[in-house]
Design a protein around this motif. Structure first.
Motif, PDB file in Angstrom:
ATOM      1  N   PHE A  11     -25.401   2.992  30.943  1.00  0.00           N
ATOM      2  CA  PHE A  11     -25.614   2.466  29.591  1.00  0.00           C
ATOM      3  C   PHE A  11     -26.699   1.406  29.617  1.00  0.00           C
ATOM      4  CE2 PHE A  11     -22.162   0.082  31.535  1.00  0.00           C
ATOM      5  CZ  PHE A  11     -22.455  -1.247  31.236  1.00  0.00           C
ATOM      6  N   TYR A  30     -23.777  10.539  31.702  1.00  0.00           N
ATOM      7  CA  TYR A  30     -22.640  10.735  32.592  1.00  0.00           C
ATOM      8  C   TYR A  30     -23.265  11.335  33.834  1.00  0.00           C
ATOM      9  CZ  TYR A  30     -18.372  13.085  34.311  1.00  0.00           C
ATOM     10  OH  TYR A  30     -17.316  13.528  35.062  1.00  0.00           O
ATOM     11  N   THR A  46     -11.390   8.949  28.597  1.00  0.00           N
ATOM     12  CA  THR A  46     -12.453   8.042  29.028  1.00  0.00           C
ATOM     13  C   THR A  46     -13.679   8.189  28.132  1.00  0.00           C
ATOM     14  OG1 THR A  46     -11.651   8.226  31.292  1.00  0.00           O
ATOM     15  CG2 THR A  46     -13.857   7.324  30.998  1.00  0.00           C
ATOM     16  N   CYS A  47     -14.084   9.430  27.859  1.00  0.00           N
ATOM     17  CA  CYS A  47     -15.247   9.644  26.996  1.00  0.00           C
ATOM     18  C   CYS A  47     -15.009   9.060  25.613  1.00  0.00           C
ATOM     19  CB  CYS A  47     -15.586  11.130  26.888  1.00  0.00           C
ATOM     20  SG  CYS A  47     -16.408  11.762  28.356  1.00  0.00           S
ATOM     21  N   LYS A 100     -13.004   6.654  24.776  1.00  0.00           N
ATOM     22  CA  LYS A 100     -12.967   5.189  24.828  1.00  0.00           C
ATOM     23  C   LYS A 100     -14.374   4.608  24.896  1.00  0.00           C
ATOM     24  CE  LYS A 100      -9.304   3.312  26.828  1.00  0.00           C
ATOM     25  NZ  LYS A 100      -8.635   2.444  25.825  1.00  0.00           N
ATOM     26  N   ILE A 101     -15.216   5.218  25.728  1.00  0.00           N
ATOM     27  CA  ILE A 101     -16.569   4.711  25.931  1.00  0.00           C
ATOM     28  C   ILE A 101     -17.484   4.993  24.741  1.00  0.00           C
ATOM     29  CG2 ILE A 101     -18.654   5.233  27.319  1.00  0.00           C
ATOM     30  CD1 ILE A 101     -16.842   5.039  29.797  1.00  0.00           C
ATOM     31  N   ASN A 102     -17.149   6.047  23.986  1.00  0.00           N
ATOM     32  CA  ASN A 102     -18.054   6.482  22.923  1.00  0.00           C
ATOM     33  C   ASN A 102     -17.511   6.266  21.513  1.00  0.00           C
ATOM     34  OD1 ASN A 102     -20.376   7.706  24.472  1.00  0.00           O
ATOM     35  ND2 ASN A 102     -18.619   8.705  25.419  1.00  0.00           N
ATOM     36  N   SER A 116     -16.712   5.333  36.520  1.00  0.00           N
ATOM     37  CA  SER A 116     -15.541   5.546  35.656  1.00  0.00           C
ATOM     38  C   SER A 116     -14.469   6.389  36.340  1.00  0.00           C
ATOM     39  CB  SER A 116     -15.960   6.193  34.336  1.00  0.00           C
ATOM     40  OG  SER A 116     -16.674   7.389  34.559  1.00  0.00           O
ATOM     41  N   SER A 137     -26.556  11.747  26.933  1.00  0.00           N
ATOM     42  CA  SER A 137     -25.991  11.628  25.594  1.00  0.00           C
ATOM     43  C   SER A 137     -26.932  12.275  24.586  1.00  0.00           C
ATOM     44  CB  SER A 137     -25.807  10.152  25.258  1.00  0.00           C
ATOM     45  OG  SER A 137     -25.544  10.000  23.887  1.00  0.00           O
ATOM     46  N   THR A 162     -24.717   4.406  25.235  1.00  0.00           N
ATOM     47  CA  THR A 162     -24.378   5.342  26.307  1.00  0.00           C
ATOM     48  C   THR A 162     -25.590   6.204  26.618  1.00  0.00           C
ATOM     49  OG1 THR A 162     -22.036   5.450  25.706  1.00  0.00           O
ATOM     50  CG2 THR A 162     -22.933   7.345  26.905  1.00  0.00           C
ATOM     51  N   TYR A 182     -21.704   2.329  35.778  1.00  0.00           N
ATOM     52  CA  TYR A 182     -20.295   1.979  35.906  1.00  0.00           C
ATOM     53  C   TYR A 182     -19.534   3.194  36.443  1.00  0.00           C
ATOM     54  CZ  TYR A 182     -15.463   1.407  34.414  1.00  0.00           C
ATOM     55  OH  TYR A 182     -14.093   1.377  34.386  1.00  0.00           O
ATOM     56  N   ARG A 218     -21.033   6.238  34.641  1.00  0.00           N
ATOM     57  CA  ARG A 218     -21.607   6.222  33.298  1.00  0.00           C
ATOM     58  C   ARG A 218     -22.773   5.269  33.315  1.00  0.00           C
ATOM     59  NH1 ARG A 218     -17.790   9.445  30.011  1.00  0.00           N
ATOM     60  NH2 ARG A 218     -16.140   9.780  31.534  1.00  0.00           N
TER      61      ARG A 218
END
Ligand SMILES: [Zn+2]
Ligand SMILES: [Zn+2]
Length: 139
Positions: free
Chosen positions: A69, A79, A29-30, A32-34, A61, A91, A76, A59, A67
Motif C-alpha cells: 500500500f 497482493y 482479510t481482503c 478488512k483491508i479494502n 498478511s 488492485s 491498496t 505488510y 499486501r
C-alpha cells in the motif's frame, strides 16, 4: 503497458497491456483491508515495475502473501504471493481502464449476505475449492 496510480500519485505501477481479467476475493482479510468490499485484483506477473517504490509499504498478511500500500495515502496497490509463482495481483482501482472483465470470484462462502455477486458469468469458488486447487498445484 498500462499505468496504475495510487490516489495521491506517489506510486505509479506499470502493468502488462494484456492484463484485463479481474478476480474478486471475498475473504475476510481482503474485505478488512479494502473498506468492506472484495479485493478486485488483476493478475500480473512476478516482476513489480513501479516508480515511487520508496512510498510502498509491504505488510505480510499471511504466511504466503503480502499486501502493498502507499505510505502516503493508504491506497491498496497489490497482493503479492511470497511463495510459489510470486505473482503480483494489482488492485483494479489503480487503473483508469474500464475495459476489464470479472472472470472469477473466490472465497464466496466468506461473502456477507448483505453483498451481491459482481458478475453472473464469473467462475465462483469456495474457500475449500481454492485450497484444494492450491494443494493440487503444489503436488
Ligand atoms: Zn499514494
Ligand atoms: Zn482475499
Amino acid at each position: 503497458m498500462q499505468i496504475g496510480k495510487c490516489q495521491c500519485g506517489a506510486v505509479e505501477i506499470q502493468a502488462p497491456e494484456n492484463m484485463n481479467k479481474i478476480g474478486a476475493c471475498y475473504c475476510a482479510t481482503c474485505r478488512k483491508i479494502n473498506g468492506g468490499g472484495p479485493l478486485l485484483g488483476l493478475h500480473g506477473n512476478s516482476e513489480l515495475k513501479a516508480s515511487g517504490q520508496e512510498h510502498i509499504e509491504r505488510y505480510a498478511s499471511s504466511d504466503w502473501a503480502e499486501r502493498g500500500f502507499c505510505k502516503k495515502c493508504g491506497t491498496t496497490l497489490f497482493y503479492h504471493l511470497t511463495v510459489g509463482s510470486r505473482d503480483y495481483i494489482y488492485s483494479a482501482g489503480l487503473f483508469e481502464n474500464a475495459d476489464f472483465e470479472i472472470t472469477s470470484e473466490i472465497f464466496v462462502d466468506a461473502k456477507p449476505d448483505y453483498m451481491g455477486f459482481l458478475s453472473e458469468n464469473s467462475v465462483k469458488k469456495t474457500t475449500q475449492q481454492v485450497f484444494d486447487e492450491v494443494n493440487k498445484n503444489d503436488a
